[in-house]
Design a protein around this motif. Structure first.
Motif, PDB file in Angstrom:
ATOM      1  N   VAL A   1       2.500   1.603  -3.533  1.00 47.46           N
ATOM      2  CA  VAL A   1       1.531   2.054  -4.547  1.00 47.46           C
ATOM      3  C   VAL A   1       1.238   3.544  -4.382  1.00 47.46           C
ATOM      4  O   VAL A   1       1.174   4.291  -5.365  1.00 47.46           O
ATOM      5  N   ARG A   2       1.084   3.975  -3.145  1.00 48.18           N
ATOM      6  CA  ARG A   2       0.824   5.401  -2.889  1.00 48.18           C
ATOM      7  C   ARG A   2       2.049   6.248  -3.229  1.00 48.18           C
ATOM      8  O   ARG A   2       1.922   7.313  -3.829  1.00 48.18           O
ATOM      9  N   TYR A   3       3.220   5.796  -2.832  1.00 49.15           N
ATOM     10  CA  TYR A   3       4.448   6.561  -3.054  1.00 49.15           C
ATOM     11  C   TYR A   3       4.717   6.777  -4.547  1.00 49.15           C
ATOM     12  O   TYR A   3       5.101   7.869  -4.963  1.00 49.15           O
ATOM     13  N   PHE A   4       4.499   5.734  -5.352  1.00 50.83           N
ATOM     14  CA  PHE A   4       4.784   5.820  -6.787  1.00 50.83           C
ATOM     15  C   PHE A   4       3.538   6.104  -7.625  1.00 50.83           C
ATOM     16  O   PHE A   4       3.604   6.081  -8.858  1.00 50.83           O
ATOM     17  N   HIS A   5       2.405   6.369  -6.981  1.00 49.09           N
ATOM     18  CA  HIS A   5       1.148   6.701  -7.677  1.00 49.09           C
ATOM     19  C   HIS A   5       0.813   5.648  -8.742  1.00 49.09           C
ATOM     20  O   HIS A   5       0.562   5.975  -9.906  1.00 49.09           O
ATOM     21  N   ILE A   6       0.791   4.410  -8.330  1.00 49.70           N
ATOM     22  CA  ILE A   6       0.535   3.296  -9.247  1.00 49.70           C
ATOM     23  C   ILE A   6      -0.948   2.958  -9.232  1.00 49.70           C
ATOM     24  O   ILE A   6      -1.562   2.835  -8.177  1.00 49.70           O
ATOM     25  N   ASP A   7      -1.502   2.810 -10.426  1.00 47.93           N
ATOM     26  CA  ASP A   7      -2.906   2.461 -10.572  1.00 47.93           C
ATOM     27  C   ASP A   7      -3.001   1.175 -11.398  1.00 47.93           C
ATOM     28  O   ASP A   7      -3.415   1.198 -12.559  1.00 47.93           O
TER      29      ASP A   7
ATOM     30  N   HIS B   1       0.841  -1.202   0.000  1.00 45.63           N
ATOM     31  CA  HIS B   1       0.000   0.000   0.000  1.00 45.63           C
ATOM     32  C   HIS B   1       0.879   1.255   0.000  1.00 45.63           C
ATOM     33  O   HIS B   1       0.635   2.200  -0.765  1.00 45.63           O
TER      34      HIS B   1
END
Length: 126
Positions: free
Chosen positions: A87-93, A84
């Motif tokens: 994903v937030r740190y690298f703005h992964i969708d 989590h």
């Protein structure tokens, strides 16, 4: 060399071999040993349209507990929290999959097992 040093050396060797194994299978390794606070992801890789977080477990053949048996609920919670943060740190969708790669060393040989979809993120209680 102390017992802790042997475990660290074996673990690092296993992570290096797991990375090579995954790259050979077509995974693009994005990070190894990625840290956020107290959390760590051994290997973060990608496949087309998929982020894969891989936990690497390495053992010698005479170790009592099989590598995959060491993935308990507590470990899964920490891996999900680390993912989590990643994903937030690298703005992964992208959809995320959790894999486990186990390596068991016996003398000069190494047995590798890749468990895709080894577990799912537990649903949070709200």
């Amino acid at each position: 060399m102390g017992t802790a040093d042997i475990h660290t050396t074996t673990g690092k060797k296993g992570e290096k071999e797991a990375k090579a194994y995954l790259e050979q299978k077509g995974y693009q390794v994005l990070h190894t040993n990625w840290r956020s606070g107290h959390y760590e992801l051994d290997i973060v890789a990608s496949l087309p349209d998929l982020l894969v977080c891989i936990e690497v477990k390495t053992r010698s053949a005479n170790y009592l507990l099989l590598p995959k048996e060491s993935i308990n609920k507590s470990k899964i919670k920490r891996l999900v929290a680390a993912t989590h943060a990643y994903v937030r740190y690298f703005h992964i969708d992208l959809p995320v999959r959790f894999d486990v790669v186990t390596l068991v060393y016996e003398k000069e040989t190494c047995r590798i097992e890749h468990i895709e979809n080894a577990f799912y993120a537990p649903l949070s209680k709200r």
